[in-house]
Design a protein around this motif. Sequence first.
Motif, PDB file in Angstrom:
ATOM      1  N   LEU A  91       5.704 -31.671 -50.455  1.00 58.70           N
ATOM      2  CA  LEU A  91       5.345 -30.456 -49.735  1.00 58.70           C
ATOM      3  C   LEU A  91       4.477 -30.777 -48.524  1.00 58.70           C
ATOM      4  CD1 LEU A  91       4.581 -27.951 -52.646  1.00 58.70           C
ATOM      5  CD2 LEU A  91       6.573 -27.978 -51.135  1.00 58.70           C
ATOM      6  N   THR A  92       3.597 -31.762 -48.673  1.00 60.00           N
ATOM      7  CA  THR A  92       2.771 -32.185 -47.540  1.00 60.00           C
ATOM      8  C   THR A  92       3.640 -32.742 -46.425  1.00 60.00           C
ATOM      9  OG1 THR A  92       0.914 -32.697 -49.009  1.00 60.00           O
ATOM     10  CG2 THR A  92       0.881 -33.690 -46.811  1.00 60.00           C
ATOM     11  N   VAL A  93       4.639 -33.534 -46.805  1.00 61.73           N
ATOM     12  CA  VAL A  93       5.580 -34.066 -45.813  1.00 61.73           C
ATOM     13  C   VAL A  93       6.311 -32.929 -45.107  1.00 61.73           C
ATOM     14  CG1 VAL A  93       7.693 -35.415 -45.513  1.00 61.73           C
ATOM     15  CG2 VAL A  93       5.874 -36.269 -47.002  1.00 61.73           C
ATOM     16  N   SER A  94       6.699 -31.900 -45.861  1.00 58.33           N
ATOM     17  CA  SER A  94       7.412 -30.766 -45.269  1.00 58.33           C
ATOM     18  C   SER A  94       6.546 -30.026 -44.259  1.00 58.33           C
ATOM     19  CB  SER A  94       7.871 -29.800 -46.365  1.00 58.33           C
ATOM     20  OG  SER A  94       8.784 -30.431 -47.249  1.00 58.33           O
ATOM     21  N   VAL A  95       5.256 -29.880 -44.590  1.00 60.99           N
ATOM     22  CA  VAL A  95       4.341 -29.188 -43.677  1.00 60.99           C
ATOM     23  C   VAL A  95       4.133 -30.011 -42.412  1.00 60.99           C
ATOM     24  CG1 VAL A  95       1.975 -28.380 -43.378  1.00 60.99           C
ATOM     25  CG2 VAL A  95       3.189 -27.919 -45.515  1.00 60.99           C
ATOM     26  N   ARG A  96       4.001 -31.313 -42.552  1.00 59.95           N
ATOM     27  CA  ARG A  96       3.781 -32.170 -41.385  1.00 59.95           C
ATOM     28  C   ARG A  96       5.023 -32.297 -40.517  1.00 59.95           C
ATOM     29  NH1 ARG A  96       0.334 -37.164 -44.230  1.00 59.95           N
ATOM     30  NH2 ARG A  96      -1.576 -35.938 -44.606  1.00 59.95           N
ATOM     31  N   GLN A 109       2.272 -35.820 -63.222  1.00 63.23           N
ATOM     32  CA  GLN A 109       2.977 -36.763 -62.354  1.00 63.23           C
ATOM     33  C   GLN A 109       3.970 -36.042 -61.443  1.00 63.23           C
ATOM     34  OE1 GLN A 109       4.773 -39.627 -64.990  1.00 63.23           O
ATOM     35  NE2 GLN A 109       2.820 -40.429 -65.703  1.00 63.23           N
ATOM     36  N   ALA A 110       4.780 -35.173 -62.045  1.00 61.37           N
ATOM     37  CA  ALA A 110       5.753 -34.440 -61.240  1.00 61.37           C
ATOM     38  C   ALA A 110       5.058 -33.546 -60.213  1.00 61.37           C
ATOM     39  CB  ALA A 110       6.653 -33.599 -62.143  1.00 61.37           C
ATOM     40  N   GLY A 111       3.926 -32.962 -60.604  1.00 62.91           N
ATOM     41  CA  GLY A 111       3.176 -32.125 -59.680  1.00 62.91           C
ATOM     42  C   GLY A 111       2.635 -32.893 -58.501  1.00 62.91           C
ATOM     43  N   GLN A 112       2.172 -34.122 -58.745  1.00 67.76           N
ATOM     44  CA  GLN A 112       1.674 -34.941 -57.652  1.00 67.76           C
ATOM     45  C   GLN A 112       2.792 -35.340 -56.694  1.00 67.76           C
ATOM     46  OE1 GLN A 112      -1.506 -35.676 -56.841  1.00 67.76           O
ATOM     47  NE2 GLN A 112      -2.086 -34.300 -58.507  1.00 67.76           N
ATOM     48  N   VAL A 113       3.957 -35.650 -57.255  1.00 66.42           N
ATOM     49  CA  VAL A 113       5.107 -35.970 -56.403  1.00 66.42           C
ATOM     50  C   VAL A 113       5.494 -34.741 -55.585  1.00 66.42           C
ATOM     51  CG1 VAL A 113       7.533 -36.688 -56.368  1.00 66.42           C
ATOM     52  CG2 VAL A 113       5.939 -37.747 -57.977  1.00 66.42           C
ATOM     53  N   LEU A 114       5.513 -33.570 -56.221  1.00 68.78           N
ATOM     54  CA  LEU A 114       5.816 -32.334 -55.505  1.00 68.78           C
ATOM     55  C   LEU A 114       4.813 -32.101 -54.386  1.00 68.78           C
ATOM     56  CD1 LEU A 114       7.081 -29.533 -55.065  1.00 68.78           C
ATOM     57  CD2 LEU A 114       5.677 -28.697 -56.970  1.00 68.78           C
ATOM     58  N   ARG A 115       3.540 -32.313 -54.678  1.00 71.11           N
ATOM     59  CA  ARG A 115       2.505 -32.106 -53.661  1.00 71.11           C
ATOM     60  C   ARG A 115       2.725 -33.026 -52.477  1.00 71.11           C
ATOM     61  NH1 ARG A 115      -4.017 -33.085 -54.615  1.00 71.11           N
ATOM     62  NH2 ARG A 115      -4.662 -32.603 -52.466  1.00 71.11           N
ATOM     63  N   ARG A 116       3.106 -34.258 -52.755  1.00 70.59           N
ATOM     64  CA  ARG A 116       3.338 -35.212 -51.674  1.00 70.59           C
ATOM     65  C   ARG A 116       4.510 -34.767 -50.786  1.00 70.59           C
ATOM     66  NH1 ARG A 116       7.729 -39.440 -50.879  1.00 70.59           N
ATOM     67  NH2 ARG A 116       7.025 -40.298 -48.892  1.00 70.59           N
ATOM     68  N   ALA A 153       9.969 -37.941 -63.487  1.00 70.87           N
ATOM     69  CA  ALA A 153       8.967 -37.167 -62.756  1.00 70.87           C
ATOM     70  C   ALA A 153       9.139 -37.338 -61.255  1.00 70.87           C
ATOM     71  CB  ALA A 153       7.563 -37.584 -63.180  1.00 70.87           C
ATOM     72  N   ILE A 154       9.555 -38.534 -60.827  1.00 68.56           N
ATOM     73  CA  ILE A 154       9.808 -38.772 -59.403  1.00 68.56           C
ATOM     74  C   ILE A 154      10.945 -37.877 -58.926  1.00 68.56           C
ATOM     75  CG2 ILE A 154      10.550 -40.488 -57.706  1.00 68.56           C
ATOM     76  CD1 ILE A 154       9.224 -42.633 -59.414  1.00 68.56           C
ATOM     77  N   ILE A 155      12.026 -37.853 -59.703  1.00 70.38           N
ATOM     78  CA  ILE A 155      13.173 -37.029 -59.333  1.00 70.38           C
ATOM     79  C   ILE A 155      12.813 -35.546 -59.373  1.00 70.38           C
ATOM     80  CG2 ILE A 155      15.520 -36.374 -59.966  1.00 70.38           C
ATOM     81  CD1 ILE A 155      15.347 -39.166 -58.816  1.00 70.38           C
ATOM     82  N   THR A 156      12.089 -35.137 -60.415  1.00 70.63           N
ATOM     83  CA  THR A 156      11.756 -33.723 -60.574  1.00 70.63           C
ATOM     84  C   THR A 156      10.842 -33.226 -59.462  1.00 70.63           C
ATOM     85  OG1 THR A 156      11.961 -33.913 -62.975  1.00 70.63           O
ATOM     86  CG2 THR A 156      10.741 -32.019 -62.128  1.00 70.63           C
ATOM     87  N   GLY A 157       9.861 -34.025 -59.070  1.00 70.88           N
ATOM     88  CA  GLY A 157       8.941 -33.613 -58.017  1.00 70.88           C
ATOM     89  C   GLY A 157       9.654 -33.373 -56.697  1.00 70.88           C
ATOM     90  N   GLN A 158      10.544 -34.292 -56.341  1.00 74.09           N
ATOM     91  CA  GLN A 158      11.284 -34.120 -55.095  1.00 74.09           C
ATOM     92  C   GLN A 158      12.262 -32.964 -55.196  1.00 74.09           C
ATOM     93  OE1 GLN A 158      14.633 -34.794 -54.156  1.00 74.09           O
ATOM     94  NE2 GLN A 158      14.525 -35.341 -51.984  1.00 74.09           N
ATOM     95  N   LEU A 159      12.881 -32.796 -56.365  1.00 79.06           N
ATOM     96  CA  LEU A 159      13.807 -31.689 -56.575  1.00 79.06           C
ATOM     97  C   LEU A 159      13.085 -30.353 -56.451  1.00 79.06           C
ATOM     98  CD1 LEU A 159      16.517 -30.453 -57.466  1.00 79.06           C
ATOM     99  CD2 LEU A 159      15.817 -30.847 -59.839  1.00 79.06           C
ATOM    100  N   ALA A 160      11.897 -30.264 -57.012  1.00 77.21           N
ATOM    101  CA  ALA A 160      11.134 -29.016 -56.942  1.00 77.21           C
ATOM    102  C   ALA A 160      10.824 -28.649 -55.498  1.00 77.21           C
ATOM    103  CB  ALA A 160       9.843 -29.152 -57.749  1.00 77.21           C
ATOM    104  N   GLN A 161      10.503 -29.640 -54.687  1.00 77.12           N
ATOM    105  CA  GLN A 161      10.245 -29.367 -53.271  1.00 77.12           C
ATOM    106  C   GLN A 161      11.492 -28.822 -52.581  1.00 77.12           C
ATOM    107  OE1 GLN A 161      11.562 -31.724 -50.791  1.00 77.12           O
ATOM    108  NE2 GLN A 161      10.499 -31.042 -48.950  1.00 77.12           N
TER     109      GLN A 161
END
Length: 279
Positions: free
Chosen positions: A32-37, A23-30, A125-133
Amino acid sequence: MMPTAVAVRATVHTPARAGWFTQAGQVLRRWLTVSVRQAWGPVMSLIQPVIWIVLFGQVFRSLGMLPQFAPSAGPGAGSYVDYLVPGILMMTVLYSGAWAGTGYIDDIASGVMDQYLTSPIRRSAIITGQLAQQLVINLAQSLVVLGIGWIAGARYPGGIGGMLASLGVATLLATVFCCCSSAVALTTRNQIALISLSQLIVLPATFLSTTMMPASLMPEWVQNVSRWNPMTWAVEVGRGGLTGAFPDAAWWQVGGLAVLAALAFTWAVRSLRSYQRSV
């Protein structure tokens, strides 16, 4: 003859729930995609350290002639650029972390946050994914700072191990302010409020610390405040890592940052749950 009734038991298959790391990985992926765009944001944030090192390095260059910067003055002494780079390193992650909550405000306005909260995903997991980004971006910024500092004349006697220690403490500082920014964003849900509170905190945190000059050159009351300023803790440990001579208080300073990071993360998760209950 009576017909035989055959009972058919219906089997309901419940879809398997993804694990926390997935879950956290999917949030991170999302994110990171926003950052690239929207690459202009991270790119501009990578340019800021260059401006700060060049600007502050030239404006305060004469400070390097003071006795406090003589090699005999102790750990961290030397040229002013050597002294400045660790401060700019922590200053960069501080300013970047203070803006981390803007992504949540955008998600609230666009309805993405509602989709998150109606899905079977853990709030941590929502918080962790965004934090990891955010930490990935901060790591890139930190490497840029060290590289530009080297070009500007700074040297790192602490070697690779010292650089890793400085990056580690920068990550702790970034975690504190990223999570606090996220908590404020989820509580206020207002961009102006987040910006105002961020500016109210980051400027005093920077100038009431040893980011740009030793404590011995500050007024006594500023020295007393800076002693308990998490920014000072991070700067001094980071400076110790790059110079290879950690301060005596390094262990409790790192411990204090770790405790603050854990508390800030807990605050962010609780703020997200509080937001969910209010909508």
